[in-house]
Design an enzyme around this catalytic site. Structure first.
Site, mmCIF file in Angstrom:
data_model
loop_
_atom_site.group_PDB
_atom_site.id
_atom_site.type_symbol
_atom_site.label_atom_id
_atom_site.label_comp_id
_atom_site.label_asym_id
_atom_site.label_seq_id
_atom_site.Cartn_x
_atom_site.Cartn_y
_atom_site.Cartn_z
ATOM 1 N N ILE A 75 -29.034 -42.745 -20.710
ATOM 2 C CA ILE A 75 -28.162 -41.588 -20.931
ATOM 3 C C ILE A 75 -28.791 -40.362 -20.282
ATOM 4 C CG2 ILE A 75 -27.064 -40.151 -22.696
ATOM 5 C CD1 ILE A 75 -27.323 -42.655 -24.572
ATOM 6 N N ASN A 85 -30.294 -34.284 -27.704
ATOM 7 C CA ASN A 85 -30.907 -34.348 -29.032
ATOM 8 C C ASN A 85 -31.358 -32.977 -29.511
ATOM 9 O OD1 ASN A 85 -30.708 -36.943 -30.040
ATOM 10 N ND2 ASN A 85 -32.602 -37.667 -29.120
ATOM 11 N N ASP A 126 -27.993 -40.470 -32.136
ATOM 12 C CA ASP A 126 -27.827 -41.878 -32.502
ATOM 13 C C ASP A 126 -26.375 -42.327 -32.303
ATOM 14 O OD1 ASP A 126 -30.476 -42.114 -33.149
ATOM 15 O OD2 ASP A 126 -30.179 -42.027 -35.325
ATOM 16 N N GLU A 163 -32.915 -44.456 -25.311
ATOM 17 C CA GLU A 163 -31.562 -44.357 -24.758
ATOM 18 C C GLU A 163 -31.390 -45.236 -23.526
ATOM 19 O OE1 GLU A 163 -33.857 -41.059 -22.602
ATOM 20 O OE2 GLU A 163 -33.962 -42.187 -24.475
#
Length: 305
Positions: free
Chosen positions: A170, A177, A186, A213
């Site tokens: 990602i 985050n 998440d 990720e």
């Protein structure tokens, strides 16, 4: 319905055992060890009932062969025999049998022991599945990837079939985050996994969460052009989720993907081509993110955008 295989050269005894178990299980019978080995390797059985004394290959020899085959080595085997001495019982248990029933047997005893070992097998299988599944996404975890990848690589070497490895992660996930918090992060990981898994759902496809990720996909049998096109669609599908990112870095959450397609040769290693896929991923990120970069069978680079 659970499947049980009975291997017994006595047609009468095999029929008797089948009749005892038929109301609760799907029962298949084989009357030679060779036929039993073939059937056991071709289907998914929860238990094998194996006669010891058979002409040609005996039950002990067949048990050894079952223990050596990857597809059958975890299937529980109950030995059924007229050999009632301690030495033979000990030998069977040492070879890997889970139980030892001597003739003549009682139907209630057969049912009770079969039920117990089928339940234990299903419990072990569930625990094994949980140990190989990523709890956040529900897809395979790195442990399962490590065993599956080597097994399928060796299979591709033997069959000389195209093998594709792709790695994707990602884009700017740390920023996401930091902006939205780890619980939101998440949810993004789970959404990306679900999107990729919905496209990698053939029996020849495999997807695992490799860490954080980052994900690894394996495709068998596809040419580099087909695999490249397939992963471009997955990249677009993730972007089309329209999950808002920090506007200072991106409008939507996206992924970058790197991959390689190869026809594995004897002596080559999965790990070396996984590194090539990782290098392609690095190049995709370095060249702007939200794109796919691929190395084909001749190591020619295919670039999206």
């Amino acid at each position: 319905m659970e499947k049980i295989l009975i291997v017994d050269d006595s047609i009468l005894q095999a029929a008797q055992l089948k009749k005892i178990l038929d109301d609760e299980y799907e029962v298949t019978t084989a009357h030679t060890a060779e036929e039993g080995l073939r059937l056991a390797s071709a289907d998914n059985y929860s238990l094998i009932l194996l006669d010891v004394v058979m002409p040609g290959m005996d039950g002990f020899t067949l048990l050894k062969k079952l223990q050596e085959e990857i597809i059958t080595q975890n299937v529980p085997v109950i030995l059924i025999t007229s050999l009632s001495d301690i030495e033979n019982e000990q030998y069977g248990l040492i070879l890997g049998a889970v139980d030892y029933i001597t003739k003549p047997f009682h139907p209630l005893i057969i049912k009770a022991r079969v039920n117990t070992h089928v339940k234990l097998y299903n419990y072990r299988r569930q625990i094994e599945l949980q140990s190989r599944t990523d709890q956040l996404t529900g897809i395979a975890n790195r442990r399962q990837h490590d065993s599956y990848s080597i097994s399928k690589w060796n299979e591709a070497v033997r069959l000389q079939t195209p093998f594709t490895i792709c790695m994707f992660d990602i884009d700017r996930f740390k920023v996401y985050n930091d902006t939205f918090g780890h619980p939101a992060g998440d949810k993004v990981i789970a959404a990306v996994a679900k999107t990729a898994a919905s496209s990698l759902k053939r029996s020849t496809d495999f997807l695992a969460r490799y860490g954080g990720e980052e994900f690894v996909g394996i495709l068998l049998g596809d040419s580099s052009e087909k695999a490249f096109a397939h992963l471009k669609k997955i990249r677009q599908d993730v972007e089309d989720l329209h999950i808002a990112h920090d506007p200072s870095v991106s409008q939507w959450v996206t992924v970058s993907i790197g991959g390689v397609t190869v026809i594995p040769q004897k002596g080559s290693s999965y790990a070396s081509y996984l590194k090539i896929a990782d290098t392609m991923l690095y190049d995709a990120k370095k060249s702007g993110r939200n794109r796919v970069i691929w190395a084909d069978e001749k190591m020619k680079i295919l670039c999206e955008k």
